[in-house]
Design an enzyme around this catalytic site. Structure first.
Site, PDB file in Angstrom:
ATOM      1  N   ASP A 121       0.840  -1.205   0.000  1.00 34.02           N
ATOM      2  CA  ASP A 121       0.000   0.000   0.000  1.00 34.02           C
ATOM      3  C   ASP A 121       0.877   1.258   0.000  1.00 34.02           C
ATOM      4  O   ASP A 121       0.565   2.257  -0.664  1.00 34.02           O
ATOM      5  CB  ASP A 121      -0.910  -0.030   1.241  1.00 34.02           C
ATOM      6  CG  ASP A 121      -2.080   0.925   1.141  1.00 34.02           C
ATOM      7  OD1 ASP A 121      -2.445   1.308   0.015  1.00 34.02           O
ATOM      8  OD2 ASP A 121      -2.641   1.280   2.187  1.00 34.02           O
ATOM      9  N   ARG A 153     -10.638   9.785 -12.206  1.00 32.36           N
ATOM     10  CA  ARG A 153     -10.007   9.874 -10.877  1.00 32.36           C
ATOM     11  C   ARG A 153      -9.304   8.576 -10.482  1.00 32.36           C
ATOM     12  O   ARG A 153      -8.679   8.504  -9.424  1.00 32.36           O
ATOM     13  CB  ARG A 153     -11.087  10.171  -9.833  1.00 32.36           C
ATOM     14  CG  ARG A 153     -11.701  11.558  -9.923  1.00 32.36           C
ATOM     15  CD  ARG A 153     -12.894  11.620  -8.960  1.00 32.36           C
ATOM     16  NE  ARG A 153     -12.531  11.250  -7.619  1.00 32.36           N
ATOM     17  CZ  ARG A 153     -13.343  10.601  -6.750  1.00 32.36           C
ATOM     18  NH1 ARG A 153     -14.565  10.282  -7.082  1.00 32.36           N
ATOM     19  NH2 ARG A 153     -12.929  10.303  -5.547  1.00 32.36           N
ATOM     20  N   LYS A 154      -9.442   7.547 -11.305  1.00 31.34           N
ATOM     21  CA  LYS A 154      -8.918   6.236 -10.898  1.00 31.34           C
ATOM     22  C   LYS A 154      -7.515   5.979 -11.441  1.00 31.34           C
ATOM     23  O   LYS A 154      -7.251   6.259 -12.612  1.00 31.34           O
ATOM     24  CB  LYS A 154      -9.826   5.118 -11.431  1.00 31.34           C
ATOM     25  CG  LYS A 154     -11.214   5.141 -10.896  1.00 31.34           C
ATOM     26  CD  LYS A 154     -11.995   3.983 -11.512  1.00 31.34           C
ATOM     27  CE  LYS A 154     -13.469   4.269 -11.564  1.00 31.34           C
ATOM     28  NZ  LYS A 154     -14.211   3.290 -12.344  1.00 31.34           N
TER      29      LYS A 154
HETATM   30  C1  LIG Z   1       0.921  14.214  -2.148  1.00 32.52           C
HETATM   31  C2  LIG Z   1       2.340  13.650  -2.317  1.00 32.52           C
HETATM   32  C3  LIG Z   1       2.787  12.868  -1.109  1.00 32.52           C
HETATM   33  C4  LIG Z   1       3.837  11.833  -1.477  1.00 32.52           C
HETATM   34  C5  LIG Z   1       4.413  11.208  -0.293  1.00 32.52           C
HETATM   35  C6  LIG Z   1       4.351   9.761  -0.332  1.00 32.52           C
HETATM   36  C7  LIG Z   1       5.217   9.103   0.689  1.00 32.52           C
HETATM   37  C8  LIG Z   1       4.594   7.933   1.389  1.00 32.52           C
HETATM   38  C9  LIG Z   1       3.399   7.371   0.779  1.00 32.52           C
HETATM   39  C10 LIG Z   1       2.563   6.664   1.752  1.00 32.52           C
HETATM   40  C11 LIG Z   1       1.359   6.207   1.060  1.00 32.52           C
HETATM   41  C12 LIG Z   1       0.450   5.593   2.030  1.00 32.52           C
HETATM   42  C13 LIG Z   1      -0.763   5.181   1.295  1.00 32.52           C
HETATM   43  C14 LIG Z   1      -1.774   4.735   2.244  1.00 32.52           C
HETATM   44  C15 LIG Z   1      -3.094   4.873   1.609  1.00 32.52           C
HETATM   45  C16 LIG Z   1      -4.142   4.351   2.477  1.00 32.52           C
HETATM   46  O1  LIG Z   1      -3.931   3.481   3.268  1.00 32.52           O
HETATM   47  S1  LIG Z   1      -5.678   5.004   2.342  1.00 32.52           S
HETATM   48  C17 LIG Z   1      -6.556   4.181   3.633  1.00 32.52           C
HETATM   49  C18 LIG Z   1      -7.391   3.046   3.169  1.00 32.52           C
HETATM   50  N1  LIG Z   1      -8.409   3.501   2.309  1.00 32.52           N
HETATM   51  C19 LIG Z   1      -9.540   4.039   2.758  1.00 32.52           C
HETATM   52  O2  LIG Z   1      -9.775   4.152   3.938  1.00 32.52           O
HETATM   53  C20 LIG Z   1     -10.503   4.491   1.704  1.00 32.52           C
HETATM   54  C21 LIG Z   1     -11.934   4.371   2.176  1.00 32.52           C
HETATM   55  N2  LIG Z   1     -12.804   4.606   1.058  1.00 32.52           N
HETATM   56  C22 LIG Z   1     -13.140   5.870   0.701  1.00 32.52           C
HETATM   57  O3  LIG Z   1     -12.792   6.836   1.369  1.00 32.52           O
HETATM   58  C23 LIG Z   1     -13.932   6.031  -0.533  1.00 32.52           C
HETATM   59  O4  LIG Z   1     -14.618   4.838  -0.828  1.00 32.52           O
HETATM   60  C24 LIG Z   1     -13.051   6.403  -1.761  1.00 32.52           C
HETATM   61  C25 LIG Z   1     -11.975   5.354  -2.012  1.00 32.52           C
HETATM   62  C26 LIG Z   1     -12.370   7.764  -1.494  1.00 32.52           C
HETATM   63  C27 LIG Z   1     -13.944   6.474  -2.974  1.00 32.52           C
HETATM   64  O5  LIG Z   1     -15.064   7.240  -2.655  1.00 32.52           O
HETATM   65  P1  LIG Z   1     -15.611   8.357  -3.653  1.00 32.52           P
HETATM   66  O6  LIG Z   1     -14.545   9.373  -3.875  1.00 32.52           O
HETATM   67  O7  LIG Z   1     -16.909   8.811  -3.106  1.00 32.52           O
HETATM   68  O8  LIG Z   1     -15.765   7.593  -4.995  1.00 32.52           O
HETATM   69  P2  LIG Z   1     -17.059   6.816  -5.533  1.00 32.52           P
HETATM   70  O9  LIG Z   1     -17.978   7.853  -6.095  1.00 32.52           O
HETATM   71  O10 LIG Z   1     -17.612   5.877  -4.521  1.00 32.52           O
HETATM   72  O11 LIG Z   1     -16.432   5.970  -6.711  1.00 32.52           O
HETATM   73  C28 LIG Z   1     -15.799   6.601  -7.807  1.00 32.52           C
HETATM   74  C29 LIG Z   1     -15.509   5.532  -8.825  1.00 32.52           C
HETATM   75  O12 LIG Z   1     -14.576   4.587  -8.261  1.00 32.52           O
HETATM   76  C30 LIG Z   1     -15.138   3.281  -8.238  1.00 32.52           C
HETATM   77  N3  LIG Z   1     -14.737   2.638  -6.971  1.00 32.52           N
HETATM   78  C31 LIG Z   1     -14.798   3.147  -5.741  1.00 32.52           C
HETATM   79  N4  LIG Z   1     -14.352   2.237  -4.840  1.00 32.52           N
HETATM   80  C32 LIG Z   1     -14.033   1.155  -5.555  1.00 32.52           C
HETATM   81  C33 LIG Z   1     -13.513  -0.127  -5.196  1.00 32.52           C
HETATM   82  N5  LIG Z   1     -13.236  -0.447  -3.929  1.00 32.52           N
HETATM   83  N6  LIG Z   1     -13.299  -1.012  -6.176  1.00 32.52           N
HETATM   84  C34 LIG Z   1     -13.546  -0.707  -7.480  1.00 32.52           C
HETATM   85  N7  LIG Z   1     -14.044   0.490  -7.875  1.00 32.52           N
HETATM   86  C35 LIG Z   1     -14.275   1.390  -6.924  1.00 32.52           C
HETATM   87  C36 LIG Z   1     -16.643   3.504  -8.287  1.00 32.52           C
HETATM   88  O13 LIG Z   1     -17.299   2.375  -8.804  1.00 32.52           O
HETATM   89  C37 LIG Z   1     -16.753   4.699  -9.176  1.00 32.52           C
HETATM   90  O14 LIG Z   1     -16.566   4.258 -10.510  1.00 32.52           O
HETATM   91  P3  LIG Z   1     -17.303   4.990 -11.762  1.00 32.52           P
HETATM   92  O15 LIG Z   1     -18.753   4.804 -11.525  1.00 32.52           O
HETATM   93  O16 LIG Z   1     -16.898   6.453 -11.689  1.00 32.52           O
HETATM   94  O17 LIG Z   1     -16.769   4.266 -12.972  1.00 32.52           O
END
Ligand SMILES: CCCCCCCCCCCCCCCC(=O)SCCNC(=O)CCNC(=O)[C@H](O)C(C)(C)COP(=O)(O)OP(=O)(O)OC[C@H]1O[C@@H](n2cnc3c(N)ncnc32)[C@H](O)[C@@H]1OP(=O)(O)O
Length: 252
Positions: free
Chosen positions: A172, A216-217
């Site tokens: 991740d 956005r994907k």
């Molecule tokens: C800035 C520079 C810094 C750089 C420095 C980097 C240094 C170091 C890096 C460290 C990097 C750490 C990286 C940790 C990253 C986490 O660990 S993030 C934590 C784990 N993830 C979460 O907690 C996410 C929880 N889920 C959510 O918040 C929301 O479901 C999301 C993912 C934001 C999506 O929600 P939304 O924005 O409302 O999107 P939504 O309208 O539901 O879906 C949009 C589209 O995506 C699709 N979609 C949504 N979810 C899914 C899914 N699970 N599967 C398939 N399709 C999906 C939908 O079907 C839809 O498709 P279309 O109809 O448009 O074709």
């Protein structure tokens, strides 16, 4: 509280956004091995001091980790011809702090204000070598991120081997770093195939590339191998969605 935080955040938002964008383009990440002069843009003077870059070698790094570090760090000095006859250095080392917000100017202050006890999961164990030791290298031209990881004894799952959740964290982080090249993202989906166990204390290489974008994907794939690439430990695909960081921070 939320409104107060909103006011604090909006004051810094522009500064942080600009500096993150600037930082991804700036050659500061090409830090020579053991250079004492790590320039960090997160460095603002008083009162919080200089954040420590945790992606630099320490005494617990074994020979394989050091060899890989030197290899990728040397790539960070290689210039290539870019459009218009200009030179570019595509590989950059990403400095590592114990909080993501320390990444950018203003972040030092922000990270003190927002949940001051929060720590990045992969950097929350202070004992060097005990958990995740790693450095990330990114090639923005090829849209590729490579992580070199040495996995310590606190990450045990099956006896003597690394926990699958720790491996997911590693994946991740590497794929997330690549996905966030152009802005804030969240992991929507992570699909992992565990092919062969990783021994505690071992070093692995994690390579990720962008397979596809759709609005956005971002679809990213990743593999975890032994340092020489001969042993495949894990394969994964990930889906990241770009998000509005305001909404995340303000809980809207
Ligand atoms: C800035 C520079 C810094 C750089 C420095 C980097 C240094 C170091 C890096 C460290 C990097 C750490 C990286 C940790 C990253 C986490 O660990 S993030 C934590 C784990 N993830 C979460 O907690 C996410 C929880 N889920 C959510 O918040 C929301 O479901 C999301 C993912 C934001 C999506 O929600 P939304 O924005 O409302 O999107 P939504 O309208 O539901 O879906 C949009 C589209 O995506 C699709 N979609 C949504 N979810 C899914 C899914 N699970 N599967 C398939 N399709 C999906 C939908 O079907 C839809 O498709 P279309 O109809 O448009 O074709």
């Amino acid at each position: 509280m939320t409104r107060g935080l909103g006011r604090v955040f909006s004051g810094f938002k522009r500064l942080v956004t600009l500096s993150v964008m600037w930082s991804m383009k700036h050659p500061m990440y090409s830090v020579p091995l053991r250079s004492p002069s790590v320039r960090s843009m997160a460095v603002l003077p008083l009162p919080f001091g200089k954040p420590k870059d945790l992606s630099l070698p320490n005494a617990t790094w074994g020979p394989e980790m050091m060899q890989l570090y030197e290899h990728y760090n040397s790539l960070c000095k290689v210039e290539v011809e870019a459009e218009g006859g200009q030179k570019k250095v595509p590989w950059k080392r990403i400095p590592g702090y114990n909080r993501l917000l320390k990444y950018a100017t203003g972040g030092v202050y922000l990270s003190k204000m927002i949940q001051s006890k929060a720590r990045l999961f992969t950097r929350n164990i202070r004992e060097p070598g005990a958990a995740f030791e790693y450095a990330l290298f990114i090639n923005s031209e090829e849209e590729k991120c490579v992580g070199i990881w040495q996995v310590g004894h606190l990450l045990e799952g099956p006896p003597g081997h690394v926990h699958g959740g720790a491996i997911a964290t590693i994946i991740d982080t590497v794929t997330g770093c690549l996905a966030s090249l152009s802005g804030a993202v969240m992991t929507a989906n992570l699909n992992i195939n565990y092919r062969s166990p990783i021994q505690l204390g071992n070093t692995v290489v994690v390579e990720s590339i962008v397979d596809k974008r759709e609005g956005r994907k971002k679809f990213i794939s990743c593999k975890v191998t032994s340092p020489d690439g001969t042993k495949l430990h894990t394969e994964a695909t990930a889906l990241f969605l770009s998000i509005d960081i305001n909404q995340l921070l303000l809980g809207r």
